[in-house]
Design a protein around this motif. Structure first.
Motif, PDB file in Angstrom:
ATOM      1  N   UNK A 108      50.380  40.082  34.108  1.00 60.55           N
ATOM      2  CA  UNK A 108      50.194  41.406  33.508  1.00 60.55           C
ATOM      3  C   UNK A 108      48.842  41.991  33.887  1.00 60.55           C
ATOM      4  N   UNK A 109      47.826  41.159  33.865  1.00 59.45           N
ATOM      5  CA  UNK A 109      46.486  41.608  34.231  1.00 59.45           C
ATOM      6  C   UNK A 109      46.448  42.103  35.673  1.00 59.45           C
ATOM      7  N   UNK A 110      46.996  41.320  36.604  1.00 61.82           N
ATOM      8  CA  UNK A 110      46.967  41.712  38.012  1.00 61.82           C
ATOM      9  C   UNK A 110      47.857  42.914  38.280  1.00 61.82           C
ATOM     10  N   UNK A 111      48.968  43.016  37.569  1.00 65.22           N
ATOM     11  CA  UNK A 111      49.834  44.192  37.725  1.00 65.22           C
ATOM     12  C   UNK A 111      49.117  45.447  37.234  1.00 65.22           C
ATOM     13  N   UNK A 112      48.372  45.326  36.146  1.00 70.75           N
ATOM     14  CA  UNK A 112      47.608  46.464  35.630  1.00 70.75           C
ATOM     15  C   UNK A 112      46.518  46.887  36.610  1.00 70.75           C
ATOM     16  N   UNK A 113      45.819  45.909  37.171  1.00 72.16           N
ATOM     17  CA  UNK A 113      44.766  46.215  38.146  1.00 72.16           C
ATOM     18  C   UNK A 113      45.358  46.893  39.368  1.00 72.16           C
ATOM     19  N   UNK A 114      46.497  46.388  39.848  1.00 71.56           N
ATOM     20  CA  UNK A 114      47.147  46.986  41.024  1.00 71.56           C
ATOM     21  C   UNK A 114      47.620  48.405  40.721  1.00 71.56           C
ATOM     22  N   UNK A 115      48.204  48.607  39.542  1.00 70.29           N
ATOM     23  CA  UNK A 115      48.680  49.952  39.170  1.00 70.29           C
ATOM     24  C   UNK A 115      47.518  50.931  39.066  1.00 70.29           C
TER      25      UNK A 115
END
Length: 109
Positions: free
Chosen positions: A8-15
């Motif tokens: 979730x953290x990495x998906x948020x950073x990518x988004x």
């Protein structure tokens, strides 16, 4: 503190990265090479003048270093920067005078 999984953290950073890229590309990619209308250029001149106070005001009124308590010394230094800046029309002199006054007041307190 909010807990989140690594995915979730990495998906948020990518988004957020993609959104930031698209916002910047909208100006550079779509408008690059074109001339802006006079009214848009006139408005864009005010962006730095409005962004700088918006960044500094929270540090003066609600400083994190003091756990959110208003510091009269910081407010007085900010008012000094404003007064010297309006009187001289320069950038460096007001900043140096505000920092100098803040350090002086903190040393005398």
């Amino acid at each position: 503190m909010i807990t989140a999984s690594d995915a979730t953290l990495w998906a948020s950073i990518a988004a957020l990265g993609v959104c930031t890229y698209l916002i910047r590309w909208s100006f550079i990619g779509l408008a690059g090479g074109r001339e802006f209308p006079d009214w848009a250029m006139r408005l864009l001149r005010y962006v730095p003048v409005t962004v700088l106070p918006a960044m500094v005001a929270p540090m003066v009124v609600w400083p994190r270093a003091l756990d959110g308590e208003t510091d009269p010394f910081r407010i007085l230094a900010a008012l000094t920067v404003l007064a010297v800046g309006m009187a001289t029309g320069r950038l460096l002199l007001p900043i140096v005078s505000g920092i100098g006054l803040l350090l002086l007041l903190q040393a005398l307190a």
